[in-house]
Scaffold this motif. Sequence first.
Motif, PDB file in Angstrom:
ATOM      1  N   ASP A  14      46.964  40.556  40.149  1.00 34.54           N
ATOM      2  CA  ASP A  14      47.268  41.954  39.826  1.00 34.54           C
ATOM      3  C   ASP A  14      46.994  42.234  38.346  1.00 34.54           C
ATOM      4  O   ASP A  14      46.384  43.247  37.990  1.00 34.54           O
ATOM      5  N   GLY A  53      43.261  42.163  37.666  1.00 35.49           N
ATOM      6  CA  GLY A  53      42.596  43.351  38.182  1.00 35.49           C
ATOM      7  C   GLY A  53      42.918  44.594  37.384  1.00 35.49           C
ATOM      8  O   GLY A  53      42.060  45.462  37.182  1.00 35.49           O
ATOM      9  N   ASP A  54      44.166  44.696  36.911  1.00 33.23           N
ATOM     10  CA  ASP A  54      44.569  45.846  36.116  1.00 33.23           C
ATOM     11  C   ASP A  54      43.761  45.916  34.824  1.00 33.23           C
ATOM     12  O   ASP A  54      43.227  46.966  34.450  1.00 33.23           O
ATOM     13  N   ARG A  65      42.307  46.215  41.774  1.00 35.58           N
ATOM     14  CA  ARG A  65      43.511  45.439  42.075  1.00 35.58           C
ATOM     15  C   ARG A  65      43.644  45.155  43.561  1.00 35.58           C
ATOM     16  O   ARG A  65      43.943  44.025  43.972  1.00 35.58           O
TER      17      ARG A  65
END
Length: 295
Positions: free
Chosen positions: A208, A211-212, A187
């Motif tokens: 975000d 990436g999570d 992230r």
Amino acid sequence: MSLSTTPPGLSNYLHEIEAALSAAVQFDADCPDRLREAMQYSLLAPGKRLRPQLVLMACELCDGDTQAAMPAAVAVEMIHAYSLVHDDLPAMDDDDLRRGRPTCHKQFDEATATLVGDALQARAFEILARDVQPPECAARCCCELGRAVGATMLVGGQAADLASEFQQCSLAELEAIHRRKTGALFRVSLRLGAMIADASDGQLAALDDYGDNLGLAFQVIDDLLDVSGSEDHMGKRLGKDAHKGKNTYPAILGIESSQALAEKLIENASVSLGIFGDRAGPLRELALFVRQRNT
């Protein structure tokens, strides 16, 4: 051995990343030769460079200058290398093979490996603070990276992982560990690239989410490869999770359900990029590469 294999279209930055990493571990005579050699051995070992690529890909996606983001790409790979060196130590995960070569403490010694991790972490923040412009952006990047790899995120996730050995975790508890231990660096890599490009709040939120999901998928697949992968491809010892009493997705869910979870996470990662349209193609391709990886 295919440790540095990258999918077609995702290796545009690799030559520049490797050159920047090499330049970042050149020191004057005040750095002891053995420490310098061990730092270079650990940082420049063959690898996919996923995290620095995420920095540069996010920057480009948000219409930024990828050269301006290169210091952040170097910094996150240094943090990643430091975390691996420390994770491999006997007091932690106790591994003797990494990226197809002896781990740092095996090639050198435990004290040197500890100092390598310390020095790589310090160097990462030095480069980020010195080379990212303007200084206000550098300060923000240092804050973001410090939080992502500190006591509540990467280091906290490793501490929780060690504490859970030989104790049964729920799926939610396991995900909480890995969103910190693995996901946080994915992230923040994306966030740093986007911040340097002066991304909007909406773009940061989408990255975000991407990436999570990508970071968690990476860990699920890593757990699966520990059960069914090839040591020649992986470049590290396999089957060690069960031996050390680690909680893993295959142990909790079984192999088929773990595979289904990885597929779902990859799908979620791709969907989260909707606001970028077709321009997010390289990040979607990277997600597919993570799903299909065997190293």
